[in-house]
Write a protein that holds these residues in place. Structure first.
Motif, PDB file in Angstrom:
ATOM      1  N   LYS A   3       0.855  -1.190   0.000  1.00  0.00           N
ATOM      2  CA  LYS A   3       0.000   0.000   0.000  1.00  0.00           C
ATOM      3  C   LYS A   3       0.896   1.247   0.000  1.00  0.00           C
ATOM      4  O   LYS A   3       1.800   1.368   0.831  1.00  0.00           O
ATOM      5  N   CYS A   6       2.124   3.471   3.214  1.00  0.00           N
ATOM      6  CA  CYS A   6       2.064   2.648   4.431  1.00  0.00           C
ATOM      7  C   CYS A   6       3.499   2.439   4.898  1.00  0.00           C
ATOM      8  O   CYS A   6       4.308   1.817   4.198  1.00  0.00           O
ATOM      9  N   PHE A   8       4.763   0.595   7.256  1.00  0.00           N
ATOM     10  CA  PHE A   8       5.169  -0.789   7.498  1.00  0.00           C
ATOM     11  C   PHE A   8       5.363  -1.557   6.183  1.00  0.00           C
ATOM     12  O   PHE A   8       6.173  -2.483   6.126  1.00  0.00           O
ATOM     13  N   CYS A   9       4.614  -1.184   5.123  1.00  0.00           N
ATOM     14  CA  CYS A   9       4.893  -1.782   3.804  1.00  0.00           C
ATOM     15  C   CYS A   9       6.318  -1.429   3.379  1.00  0.00           C
ATOM     16  O   CYS A   9       7.065  -2.282   2.881  1.00  0.00           O
ATOM     17  N   HIS A  48       0.477  -6.169   2.308  1.00  0.00           N
ATOM     18  CA  HIS A  48      -0.324  -5.296   3.163  1.00  0.00           C
ATOM     19  C   HIS A  48      -1.669  -5.922   3.535  1.00  0.00           C
ATOM     20  O   HIS A  48      -2.411  -6.392   2.680  1.00  0.00           O
ATOM     21  N   HIS A  99      -1.237  -1.446   9.457  1.00  0.00           N
ATOM     22  CA  HIS A  99      -0.672  -2.572   8.698  1.00  0.00           C
ATOM     23  C   HIS A  99      -0.486  -3.633   9.771  1.00  0.00           C
ATOM     24  O   HIS A  99       0.267  -3.419  10.737  1.00  0.00           O
TER      25      HIS A  99
END
Ligand code: 5GP
Ligand code: ZN
Length: 140
Positions: A3, A6, A8-9, A48, A99
Motif C-alpha cells: 500500500k 504505508c 510498514f509496507c 499489506h 498494517h
C-alpha cells in the motif's frame, strides 16, 4: 500487495531501514522503535493487510510459526522470564499503525508492561446466548 504511504509496507520491503532480526519471503521481524520492554519486536507481513480481518489465511497460518521462532530466540538469548504475543485491531483496541503486525514482548521481573481488565460476571444465560450466536455463525 503493497500500500502506497504505508510505513510498514516500506519497512517490510526494506525501503526504509529497520533493525531486522528475522526475514523470510513473507515476513520481516524488526525491533520496535519505542519498545515496551528489552527486545520488543514486531512481525510485519510483506503483503499489506490493515488488520486480522483482511489478513489472507496463508499469512495467518504462517505468522504464528514466525512468532514461535522469535519467542524461542528471545528466551534463549535475552533470558526473558515470560513473553506476550499481542496483536491490536482498530483504534479502539490500541492499533496505531494500520498494517497488521504481531507484537512479541519479552517480559522481565519488574518491567513496566501491564495488561489488565476487569473480569466480568455474566450469567450462565448470557454466556449461552453469546456462544450460540458465534457457534451458529461459525457453523461447526
Ligand atoms: P500498534 O499500536 O499499532 O499495535 O503498534 C505499533 C507499534 O509500532 C508501536 O509499538 C510503535 O512503537 C511501533 N512503530 C511505529 N512506527 C515505527 C517505525 O517506524 N519503526 C519501528 N521499528 N517501529 C515503529
Ligand atoms: Zn502496509
Amino acid at each position: 500487495m503493497v500500500k502506497e504511504d504505508c510505513i510498514f509496507c516500506k519497512i517490510a520491503a526494506g525501503e526504509i531501514p529497520s533493525r531486522t532480526i528475522y526475514e523470510d519471503e513473507s515476513f520481516r521481524t524488526i525491533l520496535d522503535i519505542s519498545p515496551a520492554s528489552k527486545g520488543h519486536a514486531i512481525i510485519l507481513p510483506k503483503n499489506h493487510a490493515a488488520n486480522i480481518y483482511e489478513l489472507p489465511e496463508e499469512d495467518a497460518s504462517k505468522i504464528f510459526v514466525v512468532a514461535k521462532k522469535i519467542a524461542c530466540a528471545m528466551k534463549q538469548t535475552l533470558q526473558c522470564e515470560g513473553l506476550n504475543i499481542l496483536q491490536n485491531n482498530g483504534e479502539l483496541a490500541g492499533q496505531t499503525v494500520f498494517h497488521l503486525h504481531l507484537h512479541v514482548l519479552p517480559r522481565y521481573q519488574d518491567d513496566k508492561v501491564s495488561f489488565s481488565w476487569e473480569h466480568g460476571k455474566p450469567s450462565e444465560e448470557e454466556l449461552d446466548a453469546i456462544a450460540e450466536i458465534l457457534f451458529a455463525f461459525l457453523d461447526f
